[in-house]
Write a protein that holds these residues in place. Sequence first.
Motif, PDB file in Angstrom:
ATOM      1  N   ALA B 211      11.533   4.109   8.188  1.00 52.61           N
ATOM      2  CA  ALA B 211      12.064   3.337   7.064  1.00 52.61           C
ATOM      3  C   ALA B 211      11.030   2.339   6.556  1.00 52.61           C
ATOM      4  N   TYR B 212      10.324   1.735   7.470  1.00 52.39           N
ATOM      5  CA  TYR B 212       9.350   0.709   7.096  1.00 52.39           C
ATOM      6  C   TYR B 212       8.212   1.322   6.278  1.00 52.39           C
ATOM      7  N   LEU B 213       7.729   2.476   6.734  1.00 54.03           N
ATOM      8  CA  LEU B 213       6.655   3.143   6.005  1.00 54.03           C
ATOM      9  C   LEU B 213       7.135   3.631   4.641  1.00 54.03           C
ATOM     10  N   LEU B 214       8.377   4.142   4.606  1.00 53.16           N
ATOM     11  CA  LEU B 214       8.904   4.607   3.327  1.00 53.16           C
ATOM     12  C   LEU B 214       9.036   3.440   2.359  1.00 53.16           C
ATOM     13  N   LEU B 215       9.525   2.301   2.885  1.00 55.58           N
ATOM     14  CA  LEU B 215       9.656   1.130   2.020  1.00 55.58           C
ATOM     15  C   LEU B 215       8.281   0.704   1.498  1.00 55.58           C
ATOM     16  N   ALA B 216       7.276   0.772   2.381  1.00 55.48           N
ATOM     17  CA  ALA B 216       5.932   0.408   1.939  1.00 55.48           C
ATOM     18  C   ALA B 216       5.472   1.353   0.844  1.00 55.48           C
ATOM     19  N   GLY B 217       5.773   2.649   1.034  1.00 55.47           N
ATOM     20  CA  GLY B 217       5.396   3.626   0.014  1.00 55.47           C
ATOM     21  C   GLY B 217       6.119   3.398  -1.296  1.00 55.47           C
ATOM     22  N   LEU B 218       7.374   2.911  -1.213  1.00 58.81           N
ATOM     23  CA  LEU B 218       8.135   2.650  -2.439  1.00 58.81           C
ATOM     24  C   LEU B 218       7.693   1.346  -3.089  1.00 58.81           C
ATOM     25  N   ALA B 219       7.343   0.369  -2.250  1.00 60.36           N
ATOM     26  CA  ALA B 219       6.984  -0.949  -2.791  1.00 60.36           C
ATOM     27  C   ALA B 219       5.634  -0.899  -3.495  1.00 60.36           C
ATOM     28  N   THR B 220       4.787   0.040  -3.097  1.00 61.71           N
ATOM     29  CA  THR B 220       3.453   0.092  -3.682  1.00 61.71           C
ATOM     30  C   THR B 220       3.478   0.421  -5.178  1.00 61.71           C
ATOM     31  N   PRO B 221       4.113   1.545  -5.591  1.00 60.28           N
ATOM     32  CA  PRO B 221       4.199   1.748  -7.047  1.00 60.28           C
ATOM     33  C   PRO B 221       5.046   0.669  -7.716  1.00 60.28           C
ATOM     34  N   LEU B 222       6.016   0.140  -6.970  1.00 55.58           N
ATOM     35  CA  LEU B 222       6.888  -0.875  -7.567  1.00 55.58           C
ATOM     36  C   LEU B 222       6.084  -2.111  -7.964  1.00 55.58           C
ATOM     37  N   VAL B 223       5.228  -2.570  -7.067  1.00 58.77           N
ATOM     38  CA  VAL B 223       4.510  -3.815  -7.347  1.00 58.77           C
ATOM     39  C   VAL B 223       3.562  -3.609  -8.530  1.00 58.77           C
ATOM     40  N   VAL B 224       2.982  -2.415  -8.613  1.00 58.83           N
ATOM     41  CA  VAL B 224       2.121  -2.144  -9.761  1.00 58.83           C
ATOM     42  C   VAL B 224       2.960  -2.122 -11.039  1.00 58.83           C
ATOM     43  N   SER B 225       4.161  -1.552 -10.921  1.00 63.79           N
ATOM     44  CA  SER B 225       5.001  -1.451 -12.118  1.00 63.79           C
ATOM     45  C   SER B 225       5.474  -2.816 -12.589  1.00 63.79           C
ATOM     46  N   VAL B 226       5.701  -3.742 -11.663  1.00 59.85           N
ATOM     47  CA  VAL B 226       6.302  -5.011 -12.077  1.00 59.85           C
ATOM     48  C   VAL B 226       5.376  -5.771 -13.027  1.00 59.85           C
ATOM     49  N   HIS B 227       4.123  -5.927 -12.632  1.00 57.96           N
ATOM     50  CA  HIS B 227       3.265  -6.682 -13.536  1.00 57.96           C
ATOM     51  C   HIS B 227       2.875  -5.875 -14.768  1.00 57.96           C
ATOM     52  N   THR B 228       2.926  -4.545 -14.627  1.00 55.91           N
ATOM     53  CA  THR B 228       2.728  -3.722 -15.816  1.00 55.91           C
ATOM     54  C   THR B 228       3.835  -4.001 -16.822  1.00 55.91           C
ATOM     55  N   VAL B 229       5.067  -4.034 -16.324  1.00 50.81           N
ATOM     56  CA  VAL B 229       6.191  -4.289 -17.220  1.00 50.81           C
ATOM     57  C   VAL B 229       6.098  -5.698 -17.787  1.00 50.81           C
ATOM     58  N   VAL B 230       5.688  -6.658 -16.960  1.00 55.48           N
ATOM     59  CA  VAL B 230       5.508  -8.021 -17.472  1.00 55.48           C
ATOM     60  C   VAL B 230       4.480  -8.003 -18.602  1.00 55.48           C
ATOM     61  N   SER B 231       3.413  -7.209 -18.430  1.00 54.40           N
ATOM     62  CA  SER B 231       2.400  -7.175 -19.488  1.00 54.40           C
ATOM     63  C   SER B 231       2.927  -6.480 -20.734  1.00 54.40           C
ATOM     64  N   PHE B 232       3.909  -5.554 -20.556  1.00 50.42           N
ATOM     65  CA  PHE B 232       4.515  -4.909 -21.735  1.00 50.42           C
ATOM     66  C   PHE B 232       5.233  -5.924 -22.608  1.00 50.42           C
ATOM     67  N   ASP B 233       5.750  -6.987 -21.993  1.00 44.55           N
ATOM     68  CA  ASP B 233       6.377  -8.042 -22.801  1.00 44.55           C
ATOM     69  C   ASP B 233       5.412  -8.485 -23.893  1.00 44.55           C
ATOM     70  N   PHE B 234       4.131  -8.449 -23.557  1.00 37.44           N
ATOM     71  CA  PHE B 234       3.106  -8.842 -24.526  1.00 37.44           C
ATOM     72  C   PHE B 234       2.588  -7.622 -25.277  1.00 37.44           C
ATOM     73  N   ALA B 235       2.176  -6.593 -24.518  1.00 39.32           N
ATOM     74  CA  ALA B 235       1.453  -5.472 -25.115  1.00 39.32           C
ATOM     75  C   ALA B 235       2.294  -4.693 -26.124  1.00 39.32           C
TER      76      ALA B 235
END
Lengths: 182, 444
Positions: B211-235
């Motif tokens: 579960a821990y490894l799966l969560l890490a695998g899920l959190a990795t694209p998630l963290v990239v997506s979060v600031h990407t989405v924040v930048s979409f507020d501007f872009a």
Amino acid sequence: MKRRPKSGDSFGFLAEFAGTEELLEAIHACKAAGHTRMEAYTPMPVHEVWDALGHKSHLPKLVLGGGITGGILGFGMQYFASVIHYPINVGGRPLNSWPSFIIITFEMTILFAALTAVFGMLLLNGLPRPHHPVFDVEEFEEASQSRFFLLVPWYDPSFDHDKVPALLESLSPLSLNEVHHP
Amino acid sequence: MIAPGHSLGSVTDKISSIVLRRTTPRGWFIGLGIGLLLVGVLLTAIAELLFKGVGIWGLNNPVGWGFAIINFVWWIGIGHAGTLISAILLLFRQEWRTSINRFAEAMTIFAVMCAGLFPLLHVGRPWLAYWLLPYPNTMALWPQFRSPLLWDVFAVSTYATVSLLFWYIGLIPDFATLRDRAKAKPFKVIYGMLALGWRGAARHWERYETAYLLLAGLATPLVVSVHTVVSFDFAVGIIPGWHATIMPPYFVAGAIYSGFAMVMTLAIPMRKAFGLEDFITLRHLENMAKVILATGLIVAYGYTMEAFFAWYSANPFESSMMSGRMFGHYAWAYWLLIACNIVTPQLLWIKKVRTSVGALFVLALVVNIGMWLERFVIVVTSLSNDFLPSAWDTYAGTRWDWMLYIGTIGLFLTLLFLFIRFLPMISIFEMRTMVPGTSKKEDA
């Protein structure tokens, strides 16, 4: 088929070891003696131990299922809202504007997969379970700190009330206790 | 990775005794006191805001996004290092992460809480903020799924949820240790409930690690997506200086950059105060310094590209925005940001600087300030001179803006001080796996 255990019946025998090597040796010795359903307790994850005991979970499949469900729900929600339930025609632009639905579909996929991973793990592990018979053994406090334990429980097919303690004793554990049903 | 001479027992002892000892160092009370004082400032600013509305902020007509968005992006960015350390470095098998991941994750959660306050308060009527969520309602309305602002709601709330789960899951075995070690009954009961009856069974560990490894695998694209989405507020907007494809990668790099700086800002005094030099070694600090240097260079590339786009696009609005940014009313902020984010971090090329605790602390603070200025420059300079000169106006935060900002720093400090007193700030069970000789170290 074994009879249903009563309070005070033997739950099994719990042997304490100082390290992984000793625990692994004990597991192999018990396996050689025909025991198949043992439980090991370690203060940290040790691959060799669960490999030796043959534990392998189905969690990844569940998580995949959770993720797919989340993705379908996420896209479905947006499609339903934008095309079926509340369509707004803005200068003839397409109602199913799928590129703008990607982000939320993705987030819902991750969210559902993560929730499945966490709650699936807890559920399969039978947690929360505040009490377990092994907690009655005083030495077991060390299981979360620095010691390694092996339990040969009553539901092991070749559990024998006299032979098991003798076998465990021959492995020179730091302590050996009988665990009782509460 | 870990100073020599430690055994399973001594690692357990050392980390759990910080939580379980009866006496609390005076410094902790002073720190918490400062934090609570600033929380008072925060509550005052929120109360005034709720009485009078967002008019008390410095917002004006072209600049409709001020401190609230600057601080939101700043805090969210800080949070990203926590997930990066706990998830991405785990997947890359960077074992040095083990002694800093727990409090970096805590930092993530507290930073996201601080970040979340700003958009909630900015909506004007925070008690109706649940309107942002899709829920069955008598008005038969849906939120606007085609808006980046709604994507943000989903991204940030998912991020907060997953970070919290990841953190809690990581804590379960340590709660069991605290349950077994606590002397006082109430603590035994509380830690016992939080441990959910964890007993360290091998079959549980196997699912746990999966579960821990799966969560890490899920959190990795998630963290990239979060600031990407924040930048979409501007872009996704058409404002000059915002409407650029460079925004997502450069925002993500900036987030990691500022987050590592914040981890460093917190780790350096903490290891000193709690005598954790054995676990958070100079090698950890040096590795973090390298990450800061690398991401700082990506950020520098982002700034360069912004200027290049403005020139190469031959778009009069873009180039006027860029020259305004560099030489106009806010030129001081722009050049200060360049000095903080690009020039100063180059000192990290020097090994002596990377291994000097004092220098790293100062550098980390400089980067924190620089990254705040970056968001200020992006938000304010673009909005204040957009297309029509007759609509231009300048912007400055009012005292309520500043109080709110400083107040969230207080909230962050308060939560952090409570965390280091009541929860193990280093993952005990993961540190056990680093003790040499106790196990053939797992390699999956």
